[in-house]
Design a protein around this motif. Sequence first.
Motif, PDB file in Angstrom:
ATOM      1  N   THR A  97       0.815  -1.218   0.000  1.00 33.10           N
ATOM      2  CA  THR A  97       0.000   0.000   0.000  1.00 33.10           C
ATOM      3  C   THR A  97       0.850   1.270   0.000  1.00 33.10           C
ATOM      4  N   LEU A  98       2.166   1.122   0.057  1.00 38.73           N
ATOM      5  CA  LEU A  98       3.058   2.281   0.051  1.00 38.73           C
ATOM      6  C   LEU A  98       3.248   2.825  -1.366  1.00 38.73           C
ATOM      7  N   THR A  99       3.787   4.009  -1.467  1.00 39.82           N
ATOM      8  CA  THR A  99       4.061   4.620  -2.768  1.00 39.82           C
ATOM      9  C   THR A  99       5.250   3.933  -3.437  1.00 39.82           C
ATOM     10  N   GLU A 100       5.391   4.140  -4.732  1.00 40.17           N
ATOM     11  CA  GLU A 100       6.533   3.573  -5.455  1.00 40.17           C
ATOM     12  C   GLU A 100       7.844   4.113  -4.910  1.00 40.17           C
ATOM     13  N   ASN A 101       7.848   5.370  -4.522  1.00 41.85           N
ATOM     14  CA  ASN A 101       9.048   5.979  -3.958  1.00 41.85           C
ATOM     15  C   ASN A 101       9.421   5.307  -2.643  1.00 41.85           C
ATOM     16  N   ALA A 102       8.424   5.014  -1.799  1.00 43.78           N
ATOM     17  CA  ALA A 102       8.665   4.315  -0.534  1.00 43.78           C
ATOM     18  C   ALA A 102       9.135   2.886  -0.787  1.00 43.78           C
ATOM     19  N   HIS A 103       8.564   2.234  -1.812  1.00 41.48           N
ATOM     20  CA  HIS A 103       9.016   0.895  -2.194  1.00 41.48           C
ATOM     21  C   HIS A 103      10.503   0.911  -2.514  1.00 41.48           C
ATOM     22  N   ALA A 104      10.895   1.848  -3.346  1.00 38.17           N
ATOM     23  CA  ALA A 104      12.302   1.927  -3.774  1.00 38.17           C
ATOM     24  C   ALA A 104      13.218   2.170  -2.577  1.00 38.17           C
ATOM     25  N   TYR A 105      12.784   2.994  -1.650  1.00 38.41           N
ATOM     26  CA  TYR A 105      13.583   3.285  -0.456  1.00 38.41           C
ATOM     27  C   TYR A 105      13.797   2.013   0.373  1.00 38.41           C
ATOM     28  N   ILE A 106      12.723   1.287   0.624  1.00 37.26           N
ATOM     29  CA  ILE A 106      12.817   0.051   1.414  1.00 37.26           C
ATOM     30  C   ILE A 106      13.686  -0.982   0.706  1.00 37.26           C
ATOM     31  N   GLU A 107      13.462  -1.174  -0.573  1.00 29.79           N
ATOM     32  CA  GLU A 107      14.182  -2.208  -1.320  1.00 29.79           C
ATOM     33  C   GLU A 107      15.679  -1.955  -1.352  1.00 29.79           C
ATOM     34  N   ALA A 108      16.083  -0.703  -1.289  1.00 28.56           N
ATOM     35  CA  ALA A 108      17.511  -0.366  -1.369  1.00 28.56           C
ATOM     36  C   ALA A 108      18.178  -0.212  -0.011  1.00 28.56           C
ATOM     37  N   ASN A 109      17.409   0.077   1.042  1.00 20.99           N
ATOM     38  CA  ASN A 109      18.015   0.456   2.322  1.00 20.99           C
ATOM     39  C   ASN A 109      17.691  -0.468   3.497  1.00 20.99           C
ATOM     40  N   VAL A 110      16.835  -1.439   3.294  1.00 19.96           N
ATOM     41  CA  VAL A 110      16.482  -2.370   4.372  1.00 19.96           C
ATOM     42  C   VAL A 110      17.158  -3.712   4.126  1.00 19.96           C
ATOM     43  N   MET A 111      17.903  -4.176   5.117  1.00 24.44           N
ATOM     44  CA  MET A 111      18.545  -5.486   5.042  1.00 24.44           C
ATOM     45  C   MET A 111      17.832  -6.445   6.000  1.00 24.44           C
ATOM     46  N   ILE A 112      17.349  -7.557   5.454  1.00 26.50           N
ATOM     47  CA  ILE A 112      16.639  -8.579   6.220  1.00 26.50           C
ATOM     48  C   ILE A 112      17.582  -9.760   6.439  1.00 26.50           C
ATOM     49  N   PHE A 113      17.620 -10.262   7.657  1.00 20.42           N
ATOM     50  CA  PHE A 113      18.537 -11.358   7.987  1.00 20.42           C
ATOM     51  C   PHE A 113      17.776 -12.680   8.024  1.00 20.42           C
ATOM     52  N   SER A 114      17.868 -13.415   6.934  1.00 19.64           N
ATOM     53  CA  SER A 114      17.208 -14.716   6.804  1.00 19.64           C
ATOM     54  C   SER A 114      18.075 -15.809   7.408  1.00 19.64           C
ATOM     55  N   ASN A 115      17.451 -16.711   8.175  1.00 25.45           N
ATOM     56  CA  ASN A 115      18.247 -17.800   8.758  1.00 25.45           C
ATOM     57  C   ASN A 115      18.680 -18.817   7.719  1.00 25.45           C
ATOM     58  N   LEU A 116      18.135 -18.755   6.509  1.00 24.89           N
ATOM     59  CA  LEU A 116      18.577 -19.641   5.433  1.00 24.89           C
ATOM     60  C   LEU A 116      19.440 -18.900   4.409  1.00 24.89           C
ATOM     61  N   PHE A 117      18.999 -17.746   3.961  1.00 21.98           N
ATOM     62  CA  PHE A 117      19.700 -17.025   2.889  1.00 21.98           C
ATOM     63  C   PHE A 117      20.716 -16.020   3.403  1.00 21.98           C
ATOM     64  N   GLY A 118      20.695 -15.745   4.707  1.00 23.54           N
ATOM     65  CA  GLY A 118      21.625 -14.765   5.253  1.00 23.54           C
ATOM     66  C   GLY A 118      21.143 -13.349   5.001  1.00 23.54           C
ATOM     67  N   PRO A 119      22.060 -12.377   4.893  1.00 22.13           N
ATOM     68  CA  PRO A 119      21.668 -10.977   4.701  1.00 22.13           C
ATOM     69  C   PRO A 119      21.107 -10.733   3.307  1.00 22.13           C
ATOM     70  N   LEU A 120      19.900 -10.169   3.264  1.00 20.89           N
ATOM     71  CA  LEU A 120      19.211  -9.903   2.008  1.00 20.89           C
ATOM     72  C   LEU A 120      18.774  -8.452   1.959  1.00 20.89           C
ATOM     73  N   LEU A 121      18.854  -7.847   0.809  1.00 26.81           N
ATOM     74  CA  LEU A 121      18.152  -6.586   0.627  1.00 26.81           C
ATOM     75  C   LEU A 121      16.671  -6.890   0.486  1.00 26.81           C
ATOM     76  N   ALA A 122      15.835  -5.950   0.910  1.00 32.62           N
ATOM     77  CA  ALA A 122      14.391  -6.169   0.835  1.00 32.62           C
ATOM     78  C   ALA A 122      13.929  -6.444  -0.593  1.00 32.62           C
ATOM     79  N   GLY A 123      14.668  -5.913  -1.560  1.00 33.45           N
ATOM     80  CA  GLY A 123      14.305  -6.123  -2.957  1.00 33.45           C
ATOM     81  C   GLY A 123      14.914  -7.355  -3.604  1.00 33.45           C
ATOM     82  N   ASP A 124      15.704  -8.131  -2.848  1.00 28.58           N
ATOM     83  CA  ASP A 124      16.285  -9.373  -3.383  1.00 28.58           C
ATOM     84  C   ASP A 124      15.197 -10.408  -3.649  1.00 28.58           C
TER      85      ASP A 124
END
Length: 247
Positions: A97-124
């Motif tokens: 429900t966020l704007t495209e600009n907010a999507h781009a911000y999250i995908e580039a600046n948020v790192m998620i730590f998966s117990n299987l894949f390790g460090p991921l960017l939100a857009g990975d």
Amino acid sequence: MKILFSPSETKRELATHGKLEKSSLIFPYLYEKRLQVLENYQALLQTQDIPTLQQLFGIKDTQKILTQASKTIFDALTCKAILRYSGIAYDHLRFETLTENAHAYIEANVMIFSNLFGPLLAGDLIPEYKLQQGESLAGFKTEAFYKEHFSDAIDAWIGDECVLDLRAGFYEKFYTLKRPYITMKFLKKGKVVSHFAKAYRGQVLREIALHQPKDEKELSAIAFTNLRIKEILEQKLKREYVFEIIA
């Protein structure tokens, strides 16, 4: 600003992109390291050993276990990590429900730590999988492996930017910050909330994506919904914003 975030036990069965490949994930030069973990995981699935898989998945139903074990992560279609996860934090983020600009911000600046894949960017791009938090792969501890092999790469990704660490405690085992950073704690009637902290982390991330602060000064200026700063605590590298929930 760089933001560190946790994954979720629950996943969406969503397929928007092709199969997993080196270019699907951040740090492609470390893809061979990730493959060691993924191949180990896939080998465990192929054993179809029910007790082992019960522990691995955190579920008891034999048919559900066999269905999950029949999947091959290398053949499955993928979607963005931020869309793959569907737990409480992600429900309150409401990414779609966020704007495209907010999507781009999250995908580039948020790192998620998966117990299987390790460090991921939100857009990975990742396939659907199941691995219970804290479970090793037959003794192979993914958190220790990723910390050893990926910490330098994460350091470089962060660079000199302000860091907000919104991870749950377990995921701190994947990477230790070596520079000053900000965390958040949430209180309800003076008591720390734990389970519902996930909801507030998701809400905070949503509002950050809309405001897109560049540093702590801009972050502290955000009037987060239903949250009021009670105090700011400092301990070594950490500055902890303690919020009182006022809803």
